[in-house]
Design an enzyme around this catalytic site. Sequence first.
Site, PDB file in Angstrom:
ATOM      1  N   ASN A   9       0.777  -1.150   0.026  1.00  0.00           N
ATOM      2  CA  ASN A   9      -0.064   0.080   0.130  1.00  0.00           C
ATOM      3  C   ASN A   9       0.858   1.217   0.102  1.00  0.00           C
ATOM      4  O   ASN A   9       1.728   1.330   0.950  1.00  0.00           O
ATOM      5  CB  ASN A   9      -0.994  -0.049   1.074  1.00  0.00           C
ATOM      6  CG  ASN A   9      -2.001   1.020   1.330  1.00  0.00           C
ATOM      7  OD1 ASN A   9      -1.496   2.269   1.006  1.00  0.00           O
ATOM      8  ND2 ASN A   9      -3.113   0.486   1.685  1.00  0.00           N
ATOM      9  N   HIS A  45      -5.598   3.516  -1.781  1.00  0.00           N
ATOM     10  CA  HIS A  45      -6.878   3.701  -1.052  1.00  0.00           C
ATOM     11  C   HIS A  45      -7.019   5.248  -1.442  1.00  0.00           C
ATOM     12  O   HIS A  45      -6.943   6.035  -0.387  1.00  0.00           O
ATOM     13  CB  HIS A  45      -6.716   3.252   0.056  1.00  0.00           C
ATOM     14  CG  HIS A  45      -8.218   3.312   1.015  1.00  0.00           C
ATOM     15  ND1 HIS A  45      -8.512   2.635   2.106  1.00  0.00           N
ATOM     16  CD2 HIS A  45      -9.208   3.996   0.806  1.00  0.00           C
ATOM     17  CE1 HIS A  45      -9.746   2.827   2.268  1.00  0.00           C
ATOM     18  NE2 HIS A  45     -10.040   3.867   1.688  1.00  0.00           N
ATOM     19  N   ARG A  47      -9.065   8.581  -1.084  1.00  0.00           N
ATOM     20  CA  ARG A  47     -10.106   8.890  -0.165  1.00  0.00           C
ATOM     21  C   ARG A  47     -10.560  10.214  -0.649  1.00  0.00           C
ATOM     22  O   ARG A  47      -9.976  11.077  -1.545  1.00  0.00           O
ATOM     23  CB  ARG A  47      -9.530   9.193   1.280  1.00  0.00           C
ATOM     24  CG  ARG A  47      -9.293   7.886   1.863  1.00  0.00           C
ATOM     25  CD  ARG A  47      -8.598   7.908   3.342  1.00  0.00           C
ATOM     26  NE  ARG A  47      -8.434   6.654   3.915  1.00  0.00           N
ATOM     27  CZ  ARG A  47      -9.270   5.827   4.532  1.00  0.00           C
ATOM     28  NH1 ARG A  47     -10.405   6.140   4.477  1.00  0.00           N
ATOM     29  NH2 ARG A  47      -8.750   4.757   5.056  1.00  0.00           N
ATOM     30  N   HIS A  52      -3.831  11.610   0.337  1.00  0.00           N
ATOM     31  CA  HIS A  52      -2.616  11.011  -0.237  1.00  0.00           C
ATOM     32  C   HIS A  52      -2.772  10.588  -1.450  1.00  0.00           C
ATOM     33  O   HIS A  52      -2.310  11.337  -2.572  1.00  0.00           O
ATOM     34  CB  HIS A  52      -2.272   9.660   0.746  1.00  0.00           C
ATOM     35  CG  HIS A  52      -3.485   9.012   1.394  1.00  0.00           C
ATOM     36  ND1 HIS A  52      -4.622   8.393   0.478  1.00  0.00           N
ATOM     37  CD2 HIS A  52      -3.925   8.810   2.710  1.00  0.00           C
ATOM     38  CE1 HIS A  52      -5.439   7.891   1.367  1.00  0.00           C
ATOM     39  NE2 HIS A  52      -5.097   8.306   2.908  1.00  0.00           N
ATOM     40  N   GLU A  72      -8.715   0.044  -3.128  1.00  0.00           N
ATOM     41  CA  GLU A  72      -9.457  -0.018  -1.834  1.00  0.00           C
ATOM     42  C   GLU A  72     -10.370   1.248  -1.859  1.00  0.00           C
ATOM     43  O   GLU A  72     -10.238   2.263  -2.227  1.00  0.00           O
ATOM     44  CB  GLU A  72      -8.753  -0.021  -0.612  1.00  0.00           C
ATOM     45  CG  GLU A  72      -7.819  -1.150  -0.620  1.00  0.00           C
ATOM     46  CD  GLU A  72      -7.030  -1.313   0.740  1.00  0.00           C
ATOM     47  OE1 GLU A  72      -6.692  -2.351   1.037  1.00  0.00           O
ATOM     48  OE2 GLU A  72      -7.012  -0.404   1.460  1.00  0.00           O
ATOM     49  N   HIS A 192      -4.076  -4.800   7.416  1.00  0.00           N
ATOM     50  CA  HIS A 192      -4.096  -3.837   8.499  1.00  0.00           C
ATOM     51  C   HIS A 192      -3.221  -4.000   9.837  1.00  0.00           C
ATOM     52  O   HIS A 192      -3.433  -5.268  10.447  1.00  0.00           O
ATOM     53  CB  HIS A 192      -5.617  -3.664   9.018  1.00  0.00           C
ATOM     54  CG  HIS A 192      -5.781  -2.256   9.631  1.00  0.00           C
ATOM     55  ND1 HIS A 192      -5.960  -1.295   8.865  1.00  0.00           N
ATOM     56  CD2 HIS A 192      -5.566  -1.523  10.864  1.00  0.00           C
ATOM     57  CE1 HIS A 192      -6.295  -0.060   9.558  1.00  0.00           C
ATOM     58  NE2 HIS A 192      -5.956  -0.373  10.838  1.00  0.00           N
ATOM     59  N   ASP A 193      -2.267  -3.531   9.937  1.00  0.00           N
ATOM     60  CA  ASP A 193      -1.185  -3.504  11.074  1.00  0.00           C
ATOM     61  C   ASP A 193      -0.391  -4.786  10.996  1.00  0.00           C
ATOM     62  O   ASP A 193       0.150  -5.189  12.285  1.00  0.00           O
ATOM     63  CB  ASP A 193      -1.921  -3.430  12.278  1.00  0.00           C
ATOM     64  CG  ASP A 193      -2.703  -2.033  12.796  1.00  0.00           C
ATOM     65  OD1 ASP A 193      -2.061  -0.841  12.172  1.00  0.00           O
ATOM     66  OD2 ASP A 193      -3.595  -1.753  13.371  1.00  0.00           O
ATOM     67  N   GLY A 215       1.148  -1.494   4.396  1.00  0.00           N
ATOM     68  CA  GLY A 215       1.476  -0.146   3.806  1.00  0.00           C
ATOM     69  C   GLY A 215       2.273   0.512   5.064  1.00  0.00           C
ATOM     70  O   GLY A 215       3.597   0.705   4.907  1.00  0.00           O
ATOM     71  N   HIS A 216       1.795   1.009   6.134  1.00  0.00           N
ATOM     72  CA  HIS A 216       2.253   1.900   6.896  1.00  0.00           C
ATOM     73  C   HIS A 216       3.547   1.310   7.700  1.00  0.00           C
ATOM     74  O   HIS A 216       4.748   1.966   7.508  1.00  0.00           O
ATOM     75  CB  HIS A 216       1.242   2.217   8.128  1.00  0.00           C
ATOM     76  CG  HIS A 216       1.794   2.904   8.873  1.00  0.00           C
ATOM     77  ND1 HIS A 216       1.839   4.394   8.864  1.00  0.00           N
ATOM     78  CD2 HIS A 216       2.259   2.739  10.422  1.00  0.00           C
ATOM     79  CE1 HIS A 216       2.327   4.930  10.062  1.00  0.00           C
ATOM     80  NE2 HIS A 216       2.574   4.016  10.883  1.00  0.00           N
TER      81      HIS A 216
END
Length: 248
Positions: A9, A45, A47, A52, A72, A192-193, A215-216
């Site tokens: 991501n 993703h 938004r 971003h 996403e 996620h995470d 991603g993060h």
Amino acid sequence: MSSTKLSVNVNKIALIRNSRGSNYPDLLQMCLDLEAYGADGITVHPRPDQRHIRYDDIPLLKKNIRTELNIEGYPSDEFIQLVIDNTPAQVTLVPDPPGALTSDHGWDFVKNKDLLANAIPLFINAGIRVSLFVDADEDASSRAHDAGADRIELYTGPYAHQYAKGDKQSIHGHIAASAKAKALGLGVNAGHDLNLDNLAFYKSSLVLLDEVSIGHALIVDAMYYGYSNAIAMYLDRLKNPQHYHFPK
């Protein structure tokens, strides 16, 4: 053990770019580099506030990346049109309201029955694989199948939170949900995470895992190790999870 793809991501890369009002870092070039380093796909993703990923990034990525593009988002009319116009390999539908900071729960299939029933066939008819972001329980897998999805993406936030405290019990919900999905003919993604600490155990527990989207954590790790090393480290946890230590 089955092969699991790593989709990166790149929202955080776009966020850094946008902070200076220029094309530095160059989002497309970084995506191409990530592919060259071994990433199996690119996830974005977009938004509504375009803080971003911007809508005008999508056609450029679709035209140039060589691996799978996964878009996403919440299936608003604008998002649906964006996806249909650019035909990614996969669309992952998430139940985020417009102002959400990040995804933090799976779909409520009762409350959103009509929304999903209207959106999913549009993507299927366009030849786009549909994944639904779900909580880790068997009922969610069944409801995703009934809604017409091709895959589920298991929300791994609670798993990651518990694992960081040394508690592995939440993995059982993921195992059950993934097994149910596979029995129904659905693919299984997760995200996620997920990070370098918890990914190997997750992969070792869910043998039939098609894809993870990260991603993060990966972008943060790349600050320390560099992108090529970070990609290699994540891929190794997916390919050789037995080499890593898990809490008891």
